[in-house]
Every structure is written in C-alpha cells, then in structure tokens.
Design a protein around this motif. Structure first.
Motif, PDB file in Angstrom:
ATOM      1  N   MET A  12       0.851  -1.201   0.000  1.00  0.00           N
ATOM      2  CA  MET A  12       0.000   0.000   0.000  1.00  0.00           C
ATOM      3  C   MET A  12       0.886   1.250   0.000  1.00  0.00           C
ATOM      4  O   MET A  12       1.687   1.446   0.904  1.00  0.00           O
ATOM      5  CB  MET A  12      -0.880  -0.015   1.267  1.00  0.00           C
ATOM      6  N   SER A  13       0.770   2.064  -1.018  1.00  0.00           N
ATOM      7  CA  SER A  13       1.634   3.245  -1.107  1.00  0.00           C
ATOM      8  C   SER A  13       1.235   4.280  -0.064  1.00  0.00           C
ATOM      9  O   SER A  13       0.162   4.211   0.533  1.00  0.00           O
ATOM     10  CB  SER A  13       1.537   3.851  -2.506  1.00  0.00           C
ATOM     11  N   GLU A  14       2.118   5.236   0.120  1.00  0.00           N
ATOM     12  CA  GLU A  14       1.925   6.254   1.149  1.00  0.00           C
ATOM     13  C   GLU A  14       0.658   7.073   0.943  1.00  0.00           C
ATOM     14  O   GLU A  14       0.029   7.521   1.880  1.00  0.00           O
ATOM     15  CB  GLU A  14       3.120   7.222   1.155  1.00  0.00           C
ATOM     16  N   ASP A  15       0.309   7.277  -0.301  1.00  0.00           N
ATOM     17  CA  ASP A  15      -0.805   8.195  -0.534  1.00  0.00           C
ATOM     18  C   ASP A  15      -2.118   7.480  -0.848  1.00  0.00           C
ATOM     19  O   ASP A  15      -3.030   8.071  -1.408  1.00  0.00           O
ATOM     20  CB  ASP A  15      -0.452   9.200  -1.633  1.00  0.00           C
ATOM     21  N   THR A  16      -2.194   6.215  -0.476  1.00  0.00           N
ATOM     22  CA  THR A  16      -3.478   5.532  -0.608  1.00  0.00           C
ATOM     23  C   THR A  16      -4.498   6.217   0.295  1.00  0.00           C
ATOM     24  O   THR A  16      -4.216   6.513   1.449  1.00  0.00           O
ATOM     25  CB  THR A  16      -3.362   4.053  -0.183  1.00  0.00           C
ATOM     26  N   GLN A  17      -5.651   6.466  -0.241  1.00  0.00           N
ATOM     27  CA  GLN A  17      -6.728   7.080   0.533  1.00  0.00           C
ATOM     28  C   GLN A  17      -7.473   5.978   1.285  1.00  0.00           C
ATOM     29  O   GLN A  17      -7.640   4.874   0.782  1.00  0.00           O
ATOM     30  CB  GLN A  17      -7.687   7.817  -0.405  1.00  0.00           C
ATOM     31  N   LYS A  18      -7.918   6.307   2.491  1.00  0.00           N
ATOM     32  CA  LYS A  18      -8.599   5.315   3.311  1.00  0.00           C
ATOM     33  C   LYS A  18     -10.006   5.769   3.742  1.00  0.00           C
ATOM     34  O   LYS A  18     -10.261   6.966   3.898  1.00  0.00           O
ATOM     35  CB  LYS A  18      -7.763   4.995   4.558  1.00  0.00           C
ATOM     36  N   CYS A  19     -10.853   4.790   3.905  1.00  0.00           N
ATOM     37  CA  CYS A  19     -12.233   5.039   4.351  1.00  0.00           C
ATOM     38  C   CYS A  19     -12.551   4.035   5.463  1.00  0.00           C
ATOM     39  O   CYS A  19     -12.356   2.832   5.290  1.00  0.00           O
ATOM     40  CB  CYS A  19     -13.187   4.839   3.168  1.00  0.00           C
ATOM     41  N   THR A  20     -12.987   4.528   6.621  1.00  0.00           N
ATOM     42  CA  THR A  20     -13.293   3.657   7.757  1.00  0.00           C
ATOM     43  C   THR A  20     -14.711   3.937   8.251  1.00  0.00           C
ATOM     44  O   THR A  20     -15.054   5.083   8.528  1.00  0.00           O
ATOM     45  CB  THR A  20     -12.284   3.882   8.901  1.00  0.00           C
ATOM     46  N   ILE A  21     -15.513   2.895   8.331  1.00  0.00           N
ATOM     47  CA  ILE A  21     -16.920   3.049   8.688  1.00  0.00           C
ATOM     48  C   ILE A  21     -17.244   2.209   9.915  1.00  0.00           C
ATOM     49  O   ILE A  21     -16.968   1.012   9.937  1.00  0.00           O
ATOM     50  CB  ILE A  21     -17.829   2.613   7.520  1.00  0.00           C
ATOM     51  N   VAL A  22     -17.827   2.836  10.947  1.00  0.00           N
ATOM     52  CA  VAL A  22     -18.363   2.088  12.077  1.00  0.00           C
ATOM     53  C   VAL A  22     -19.752   1.611  11.703  1.00  0.00           C
ATOM     54  O   VAL A  22     -20.645   2.423  11.439  1.00  0.00           O
ATOM     55  CB  VAL A  22     -18.470   2.943  13.360  1.00  0.00           C
ATOM     56  N   MET A  23     -19.953   0.309  11.675  1.00  0.00           N
ATOM     57  CA  MET A  23     -21.275  -0.261  11.400  1.00  0.00           C
ATOM     58  C   MET A  23     -21.910  -0.599  12.745  1.00  0.00           C
ATOM     59  O   MET A  23     -21.760  -1.709  13.254  1.00  0.00           O
ATOM     60  CB  MET A  23     -21.135  -1.491  10.512  1.00  0.00           C
ATOM     61  N   PHE A  24     -22.617   0.356  13.308  1.00  0.00           N
ATOM     62  CA  PHE A  24     -23.216   0.190  14.633  1.00  0.00           C
ATOM     63  C   PHE A  24     -24.660  -0.305  14.529  1.00  0.00           C
ATOM     64  O   PHE A  24     -25.115  -1.121  15.305  1.00  0.00           O
ATOM     65  CB  PHE A  24     -23.182   1.536  15.367  1.00  0.00           C
ATOM     66  N   SER A  25     -25.372   0.204  13.553  1.00  0.00           N
ATOM     67  CA  SER A  25     -26.803  -0.085  13.421  1.00  0.00           C
ATOM     68  C   SER A  25     -27.049  -1.457  12.802  1.00  0.00           C
ATOM     69  O   SER A  25     -26.284  -1.922  11.955  1.00  0.00           O
ATOM     70  CB  SER A  25     -27.461   0.991  12.555  1.00  0.00           C
ATOM     71  N   GLY A  26     -28.128  -2.094  13.221  1.00  0.00           N
ATOM     72  CA  GLY A  26     -28.572  -3.332  12.600  1.00  0.00           C
ATOM     73  C   GLY A  26     -29.824  -3.116  11.772  1.00  0.00           C
ATOM     74  O   GLY A  26     -30.431  -4.075  11.313  1.00  0.00           O
ATOM     75  N   ASP A  27     -30.223  -1.867  11.596  1.00  0.00           N
ATOM     76  CA  ASP A  27     -31.399  -1.573  10.782  1.00  0.00           C
ATOM     77  C   ASP A  27     -31.041  -1.751   9.317  1.00  0.00           C
ATOM     78  O   ASP A  27     -30.004  -1.283   8.853  1.00  0.00           O
ATOM     79  CB  ASP A  27     -31.881  -0.133  11.006  1.00  0.00           C
ATOM     80  N   MET A  28     -31.953  -2.383   8.602  1.00  0.00           N
ATOM     81  CA  MET A  28     -31.678  -2.764   7.222  1.00  0.00           C
ATOM     82  C   MET A  28     -31.263  -1.575   6.367  1.00  0.00           C
ATOM     83  O   MET A  28     -30.350  -1.667   5.552  1.00  0.00           O
ATOM     84  CB  MET A  28     -32.934  -3.421   6.642  1.00  0.00           C
ATOM     85  N   ASP A  29     -31.952  -0.451   6.534  1.00  0.00           N
ATOM     86  CA  ASP A  29     -31.655   0.703   5.680  1.00  0.00           C
ATOM     87  C   ASP A  29     -30.246   1.242   5.928  1.00  0.00           C
ATOM     88  O   ASP A  29     -29.542   1.623   5.003  1.00  0.00           O
ATOM     89  CB  ASP A  29     -32.711   1.803   5.829  1.00  0.00           C
ATOM     90  N   LYS A  30     -29.835   1.250   7.189  1.00  0.00           N
ATOM     91  CA  LYS A  30     -28.506   1.771   7.498  1.00  0.00           C
ATOM     92  C   LYS A  30     -27.408   0.780   7.107  1.00  0.00           C
ATOM     93  O   LYS A  30     -26.336   1.184   6.657  1.00  0.00           O
ATOM     94  CB  LYS A  30     -28.415   2.111   8.983  1.00  0.00           C
ATOM     95  N   VAL A  31     -27.674  -0.513   7.278  1.00  0.00           N
ATOM     96  CA  VAL A  31     -26.709  -1.520   6.832  1.00  0.00           C
ATOM     97  C   VAL A  31     -26.503  -1.372   5.323  1.00  0.00           C
ATOM     98  O   VAL A  31     -25.374  -1.401   4.821  1.00  0.00           O
ATOM     99  CB  VAL A  31     -27.191  -2.947   7.175  1.00  0.00           C
ATOM    100  N   PHE A  32     -27.621  -1.192   4.630  1.00  0.00           N
ATOM    101  CA  PHE A  32     -27.573  -0.992   3.193  1.00  0.00           C
ATOM    102  C   PHE A  32     -26.721   0.229   2.839  1.00  0.00           C
ATOM    103  O   PHE A  32     -25.811   0.151   2.012  1.00  0.00           O
ATOM    104  CB  PHE A  32     -29.015  -0.822   2.680  1.00  0.00           C
ATOM    105  N   ALA A  33     -27.001   1.345   3.498  1.00  0.00           N
ATOM    106  CA  ALA A  33     -26.245   2.575   3.228  1.00  0.00           C
ATOM    107  C   ALA A  33     -24.752   2.366   3.485  1.00  0.00           C
ATOM    108  O   ALA A  33     -23.900   2.809   2.699  1.00  0.00           O
ATOM    109  CB  ALA A  33     -26.780   3.720   4.080  1.00  0.00           C
TER     110      ALA A  33
END
Lengths: 159, 159, 159
Positions: B1-22
């Motif tokens: 992974m190079s130095e300038d790789t962009q990262k995305c981190t998501i906390v999946m707290f909800s178990g509601d279908m719509d939010k899991v989907f999102a």
C-alpha cells in the motif's frame, strides 16, 4: 499542544444507552492513544453530562425534565427497545456489562482530559441550564465552536 | 500500500436494514474507487457479518441469539418500522430493490477486499463468538484498532 | 475555489426532525464560516428537499408517497416519539423553537450556497422523481459523487 497533535471530535447527539456507550468508548480510547479529544453534547446526548437534578423553568420544560431526566446513571433501557428485544433482556445485558461501566467511562474521560462541550442551542430548547450540567463540562458553546474543532480533527463522528 | 493511498473507515453500529444498506453502498463504492476501506462492525451491526447460526452460551445469551439472530439475509423489517410506514410497505420496497441486494453487497465488499473488523467488546456482551461470524471477517479487535484506522482515514463515518 | 478551501460533507440519511435540524445547523454554520459545504440527501433524508407534492408511480409507491410525504414543513413529530416523551411535549418544543426554523434553515442553506445532492438510488427505490424535489437541488447523483466529495473534505458526517 504541539502542531502535530492528532484530534478527535465527536457529536454526542443520541441519548440511547448503546450509542452513549459507543461514544465514550471511542472518546476514551482516542484520548488514551494521545489524541486531543472533544465531545460535543447536544439534544438527547446532553443527558450524559447532566446532574441528576430537575430541569426546566416553565410547566412543559419541567415535565420534559422529569420524563427525560439527566444523569449518566439514568441512561437506561426504559426509554427504548433495542431492535425489538425485550426490556428485560437488555437489562440483563446491562447488568452483566454496561450500566456499571457508563459512570466509570465518564470518569475515565474526565481523567483523560477529554473536553466536554455542551450545545447552547439545545440547552435553551430543552430548558437545561449550566447549573444542571456536571461541573466537569468545559464550556457551553454554539455550533461554530464544534465546526472549528471538527475542521481540525483527524476523526469526526456524529453519534 | 503506497503512502498516498486514501482510506475510508466506517463504524457499522446499526442493525437496521436501511442503514446496513447505506453502509455497504458507501463501503463498496469507496473500495471500487480505490480507497482502502475498513468496516468496523459493533453492537447491532454485527448481525451483517454473522452466520445464520444460534449464538449465546447462557440462557439469556441464547435467547438474545434467537431474537436478534444474525445473518445478512435475516436483516429485515420485522424488527423496526421505518418512521411509521407499515411493514408491508417496507417489504414491498425490499422485494423490489433492497433485500436481494444485501447479500450481493456483502459479496461485493468481500471481492473488493473491504476489511471486516469485528468489535471484541460487543461480541463479549452479546455472547457472539468468532465461530458465529462469517469466515471472511479479517480480525476481531478492540476500539484502539478502530481509532488507529480512523485516524489515518480521509473518510470516517458512524452509521 | 482556491486550493485550500476547507470542505464539509454531510450525509442526510435520517428523516427525523431533530436530526434534520442538527444537520442543517451544522451545514449552515460550516458554510457561514467559509467552508464549501455539501449535503447528500438519501433515504428518509430526502424529505427535507422534497416539494410538498405526491410521489410514486405504482400503487405502493403512491401510498409510500402519502405516508412519507415530503416537504420540510411536514417534518414533524407525528412519526416518532423522541425517546419516550409524549408527542405533545415535542410539539411544544417545536412550537417554541424548532418548527419555524426548519424552513428558515433550508433557505439559509440555499442563500449560503450549500450544495444539495440527492441520492439517485434511494429516489428510485422510493419512486421519487427529480420533479418531486425543490428546484434548488443542485444534482441527482450516485454514491461515487458523495465518496469523492467526502474524500476531499475536512469534515464528513453521517446523520
């Protein structure tokens, strides 16, 4: 604070026990890892930094104060349902693990110098005064203070 | 992974279908755009990476496992209400579009090497073991691992 | 737009009045402080940028349109409960402070050039067409546009 201090800013909007718990876990972890951590308490989240005292000036404000009484010890399952699970189940989970921890987590956050900001606007709406908040609250501020904090933070979350 | 790789981190707290989907839509989109993407599943969000198997050791843990049974196929409308809409309406929406997609989205996330982290603390509380999680979960970790990931990420979201 | 313009990107997922309010407060504050601010409306959040007109093509879509009717003036307490407080209590709070403010906040956001993006996928699911949205919506886009915006933003929140 040196130039390269990392910052973490969390909006504590929810008053649901599970989310309050998650917010404090993240905040205390970030602070323990050396991040300058700020919690911005607004709306239902204010409950976590309220004293266990009556709030409200007018009739309705006082009734809200009774129904939505503050104090981190009071954040519990009686006001929600956790996705359909029975209340008793949640109480069992809390008894085993969580409820005992919330006041401890609050104290840990204080010990780790997590900054507590309270949202002036929602305090006005809910008729909560500075006196209703625990002494450890650092400041009562507007949204601009939150935005400025978040803007300079590596981590920003809305919980 | 190079130095300038962009990262995305998501906390999946909800178990509601719509939010899991999102959450999965954002994660798979970010991964498809070349971002190193991590999903940190905690509390009710764990359901999305559970097998459809019983969980729990004690009586209460087993009952929780039955009421809150895991498996991404099981995430549905029976446990919530979507802002007052009838359940049947939501089922119709799901049938038309969403339900079929959740397992596909999970597989897409796996194919795109989205990293799945499971929260150790909530697994303990809910009596969910590593064996109850799908094989593709990369690791079971504490909050410090999440904070470290989020700190180095351009996008962090709490869902 | 200069290279060092700061950006703020908010996912407006919730249709609950309190969260819509919080989202607009943060967005207008960030914009007033000079940040290039984008609101990405998806799922229930779309209601805030819908006209007060019927939506839906099929029978179910039309019924959804009636039950979940859009228009920022219609976002109110009838569809939720605010942590156990009675509906009347919330109405009182709204009357004192909030309800009057939501349409004003929307207009303020427009005046401050907050960018309004609508999520194409959820519009499809919910049978909401571009004509059902207020004219000020800048674009109807997919998740990739949101991710690209968020990636370059100092503040990203999921509300």
């Amino acid at each position: 604070m040196s130039e390269d201090t990392q910052k973490c800013t969390i909006v504590m909007f929810s008053g649901d026990m599970d989310k309050v718990f998650a917010g404090f876990i993240i905040a205390t972890t970030a602070a323990a890892m050396g991040m300058e951590t700020t919690m911005f308490f607004t709306f239902w989240g204010l409950k976590a930094i309220q004293k266990d005292t009556p709030t409200g000036k007018g009739l309705f404000g006082r009734m809200l104060g009774i129904m939505n009484r503050g104090g981190i010890d009071r954040i519990g399952p009686s006001r929600f349902n956790f996705g359909g699970m029975g209340r008793w189940m949640f109480k069992k989970m809390m008894k085993d693990q969580n409820v005992a921890l919330l006041p401890e987590l609050l104290q840990t956050a204080i010990d780790l110098d997590v900054k507590f900001l309270a949202c002036l606007m929602s305090m006005d709406v809910m008729e909560i005064s500075r006196d209703n908040l625990i002494d450890e609250v650092d400041d009562v501020v507007g949204a601009a203070t939150f935005v400025a904090e978040a803007q300079g933070s590596q981590i920003q979350l809305f919980i």
